[in-house]
Structures are given as structure tokens and as C-alpha cells.
Design an enzyme around this catalytic site. Structure first.
Site, short mmCIF file in Angstrom:
data_model
loop_
_atom_site.label_atom_id
_atom_site.label_comp_id
_atom_site.label_asym_id
_atom_site.label_seq_id
_atom_site.Cartn_x
_atom_site.Cartn_y
_atom_site.Cartn_z
N ARG A 88 0.68 -1.24 -0.10
CA ARG A 88 0.00 0.10 0.03
C ARG A 88 0.79 1.03 0.04
O ARG A 88 0.55 2.13 -0.85
CB ARG A 88 -0.77 0.14 1.06
CG ARG A 88 -1.98 -0.52 1.20
CD ARG A 88 -2.40 -1.22 2.45
NE ARG A 88 -1.71 -2.44 2.64
CZ ARG A 88 -1.86 -3.48 2.45
NH1 ARG A 88 -3.00 -3.98 1.64
NH2 ARG A 88 -1.16 -4.65 2.54
N THR A 89 1.87 1.51 0.97
CA THR A 89 2.41 2.45 0.77
C THR A 89 3.40 2.88 -0.17
O THR A 89 3.28 3.92 -0.80
CB THR A 89 3.65 2.49 2.24
OG1 THR A 89 2.70 2.05 3.50
CG2 THR A 89 4.03 3.83 2.56
N LYS A 117 27.40 -4.46 -2.82
CA LYS A 117 28.55 -4.58 -3.01
C LYS A 117 29.41 -3.55 -1.85
O LYS A 117 30.66 -3.42 -1.83
CB LYS A 117 29.02 -3.51 -4.28
CG LYS A 117 28.56 -4.46 -5.73
CD LYS A 117 28.79 -3.69 -6.85
CE LYS A 117 27.68 -2.98 -7.23
NZ LYS A 117 28.02 -2.13 -8.52
N ARG A 138 11.29 3.67 3.01
CA ARG A 138 10.90 2.90 4.04
C ARG A 138 12.21 1.97 4.58
O ARG A 138 12.83 1.38 3.60
CB ARG A 138 9.76 1.89 3.53
CG ARG A 138 9.48 0.63 4.61
CD ARG A 138 8.32 -0.01 4.33
NE ARG A 138 7.21 0.85 4.68
CZ ARG A 138 5.90 0.10 4.86
NH1 ARG A 138 5.59 -1.20 4.61
NH2 ARG A 138 4.92 0.89 4.95
N HIS A 171 5.47 5.77 11.50
CA HIS A 171 4.84 5.62 10.23
C HIS A 171 3.96 6.72 9.99
O HIS A 171 2.67 6.74 9.83
CB HIS A 171 4.10 4.25 9.93
CG HIS A 171 3.75 3.82 8.52
ND1 HIS A 171 3.86 4.88 7.54
CD2 HIS A 171 3.18 2.76 8.19
CE1 HIS A 171 3.41 4.00 6.33
NE2 HIS A 171 3.18 2.97 6.68
N1 CP Z 1 0.08 0.01 5.97
C1 CP Z 1 1.01 -0.27 5.45
O1 CP Z 1 2.07 0.40 5.75
O2 CP Z 1 0.93 -1.15 4.21
P1 CP Z 1 2.30 -1.82 3.65
O3 CP Z 1 3.29 -2.35 4.50
O4 CP Z 1 1.47 -2.76 2.46
O5 CP Z 1 2.70 -0.52 2.94
#
Ligand code: CP
Length: 360
Positions: A88-89, A117, A138, A171
Site C-alpha cells: 500500500r505505502t 557491494k 521505508r 509511520h
Molecule cells: N499500511 C502499510 O504500511 O501497508 P504496506 O506495508 O503494505 O505498505
């Protein structure tokens, strides 16, 4: 007031409490430059983002509106640097970039980038900044996004970083879409005030809970109820914030007793990827922390059911067709609020308001 991140050493910056880091991350007009923490978003900024997201989704309904949006930052490029799994993110940020005409590149697997590397992450991120104008990042590692924000801001090519999930820590953009969903859900029933938000599941290791719990403190009289088995109950750091802000909260393991008093139930998955010993989570009895048809009967009619997703079995698919199930809409809201955040970061807020005023 914004402070200049290049006036502070990385050691001093990283040692600051989050609330003292945030002034270093903002632009002069109160908009984030780097988006790293939920603590960067106060009530007014959340209102600005909600308005912008609402306008963008209305503008995007027509072809000419879509073309207008796509022309806004067509000269910008964004790097999606996801060294931890995501559906999703990743996809909602990629879609948000497309809506605004931002071209994207991606690294989703560091075993096929030069990190394999032995290149340091600092050098990797500086490499991305040579080609891109924003990094959406992320990482499984707490603190890495803020470290990189300092590194980039002190390089010859400073570009903004958006934290798309950092370890078990934060998050922030998930919390933005959660708040946006709550605001939309309650807009006809008196707004996001005088409500009870119930969190259920793995509250200790869920970064979405930490970020959302913080954002909720921006709204009046929001009681927070944390329902979890003892070993997964919410952390002291979250409770310390609530105590400091005099927010009413409760910790319990009695899900059925809590549901009838909830305006929103926020379910979360057991995050066993963080188990220190393999199989540790499986030893915890989580059977009473699932939402199915029995729980649905206890839920008030006005309430909503949310989940950051992905889910396993903590919400039965039998619940999906109930009008109170908000998790699919919540996911789509993520695309619009992330579009608003990118537009704001790149300075398009006023132009979008003007277009909306004259055309919608
Ligand atoms: N809610 C969320 O962060 O979903 P993903 O891990 O699929 O990005």
C-alpha cells in the site's frame, strides 16, 4: 519556528527529543520539508492537508483537472527507496507521484543495488539525490530516515525525505491517512472530537499505533483505549505522551467490554517479523483480539472499523461488507493524503486552492 539543520552536528541532532527535532524539519511557512515524525503535524497543518486532499480528489474527477494536477510538479523526480516490504505505502506514493506528474525511480531490494557491494547507506542516499528531487524511504531501522535527512541537508544537493515507515518507530504518513479517514467518517456527526478510539492487537511493535496515537492528541477529548494481550500492550513511550498532554486513556485485555464504547476500532496485525526469538509471538494467546461477526454485534452503529493493513485473521472477511468497515476506503485515502503532502512539500498548495476556487 524553523531552525537550520546545517547549524547542528549530526550527533546533537540525533540526541534531541523528537519534539525538539521537528523545528529543524519544517519550511518557513509551517509545512514539512522532511516528513519524519507524526509530531511535525499540529491541528492547523492537519486541517490544511485535509482541505488540500479533498480539493485534489475533486479536481481529479475531470480530465482537465487531472491534466492540471499532472502539470504541477512535472519537473520533479522522486526516488522510492523501500528496503522493507510494502504494498500500500509503495503503491499509493507511486500513484500520488503520478497524479502530480512526478516521475519516479525505485530500489526495493538492496541485494540488487550497490549496497550489496558494500556501499554505505549514506553514499546510496547521496547517489539518489544526484538524480532525484525527493526520497520516499521505508526502512526496518529506527532513526535511519532522520539520519539521512541530516546527511542530505548537509550535502551539496539537499532534497526532502519522506518517512514511509521506520522500524517499529514511526509511520507518519499512515497516521495522516488514518486521521483523514476519521475526519471524513465523522464530518457529519460533529467531527473528530469527544470520541473514543480503541486500538487492538500488537500495540507494542506497531509503528502505526505510535504515530496515530500522537496525532489524535491534536483533537479535543479523544479517549484512547488500548486492548492487547499483556506482552503486546502499548509501550510506555506512547503513554508518557498521553500523560504529558492530559489525554484520557485505558489499558485492558477485555475486548468485548470495550467495543460498545468505541467510535473507532483500529485493529492491527501481530508483527511477528520483529520477534527476537523465532516463534515467540505464536506462544501468546491472541484469540480474544480478533474482530468477527460477534464483535460486529457489539459495535455501535455510528462507529467505524479501521486497519492499516495488511491483515491476517484479526478481521474476518465476513465483516468486509458491513458499512462500518472502513479499511478499504482508508487505503485509498492514503493516495489522496500522500498526494496532498507531496504537493505541499513542493510548494503547490496555493495553486491547487486557486484552481479549485475557479473550476470546481
Ligand atoms: N499500511 C502499510 O504500511 O501497508 P504496506 O506495508 O503494505 O505498505
Amino acid at each position: 519556528m524553523s531552525k537550520r539543520i546545517f547549524d547542528i552536528s549530526v550527533e546533537r541532532f540525533e540526541a534531541l527529543p523528537v519534539t525538539e527535532k521537528t523545528p529543524y524539519l519544517m519550511q518557513a511557512d509551517g509545512v514539512p520539508y522532511h516528513t519524519l515524525f507524526a509530531q511535525q503535524f499540529g491541528h492547523d497543518l492537519l486541517g490544511r492537508l485535509e482541505l488540500l486532499a479533498n480539493e485534489i480528489r475533486t479536481i481529479a474527477k475531470t480530465r482537465t483537472g487531472t491534466e492540471f494536477l499532472r502539470s504541477q510538479v512535472a519537473h520533479k523526480r522522486a526516488m522510492l527507496y523501500f528496503s522493507q516490504p510494502s504494498s500500500r505505502t509503495f503503491l499509493s506514493f507511486a500513484s500520488a507521484c503520478q497524479i502530480l506528474g512526478v516521475s519516479t525511480g525505485e530500489v526495493r531490494d538492496t541485494s540488487i543495488s550497490s549496497e550489496f557491494k558494500g556501499e554505505s547507506r549514506e553514499d546510496s542516499v547521496r547517489t539518489f539525490s544526484s538524480y532525484f528531487d525527493m526520497i520516499i524511504m521505508r526502512t526496518p531501522e529506527k532513526g535511519l530516515a532522520e539520519h539521512m535527512a541530516w546527511v542530505l541537508s548537509n550535502s551539496e544537493r539537499p532534497i526532502p525525505i519522506i518517512n514511509a515507515g521506520s522500524g517499529q518507530d514511526q509511520h507518519p504518513t499512515q497516521a495522516l491517512l488514518d486521521i483523514y479517514t476519521l475526519l471524513r467518517s465523522f464530518e457529519r456527526g460533529g467531527g473528530l472530537r469527544d470520541r473514543t478510539v480503541l486500538f487492538c492487537g500488537d500495540l507494542l511493535r506497531g509503528r502505526t499505533v505510535r504515530s496515530l496515537s500522537y496525532l489524535l492528541t491534536n483533537y479535543p477529548n479523544i479517549r484512547q483505549v488500548f486492548v492487547a494481550p499483556g506482552p503486546l500492550q502499548v509501550g510506555e513511550d506512547v503513554l508518557a505522551v498521553l500523560k504529558a498532554k492530559s489525554v484520557a486513556y485505558e489499558l485492558t485485555d477485555d475486548f468485548h467490554a470495550a467495543i460498545p464504547h468505541a467510535d473507532a476500532v483500529y485493529m492491527t496485525r501481530i508483527q511477528d517479523e520483529w520477534d527476537k526469538d523465532k516463534g515467540e509471538s505464536a506462544k501468546i494467546d491472541t484469540s480474544r483480539f480478533k474482530f468477527g461477526l460477534d464483535e460486529l454485534k457489539l459495535l455501535p452503529q455510528r462507529a467505524v472499523i479501521m486497519h492499516p493493513l495488511p491483515r491476517r485473521d484479526e478481521i474476518s472477511t465476513a465483516v468486509d461488507s458491513d458499512p462500518r468497515a472502513m479499511y478499504w476506503r482508508q487505503m485509498r485515502n492514503g493516495m489522496w493524503i500522500r498526494t496532498a503532502l507531496i504537493a505541499m512539500t513542493f510548494g503547490c498548495e496555493k495553486r491547487i486552492h486557486e484552481y479549485f476556487r475557479h473550476n470546481c
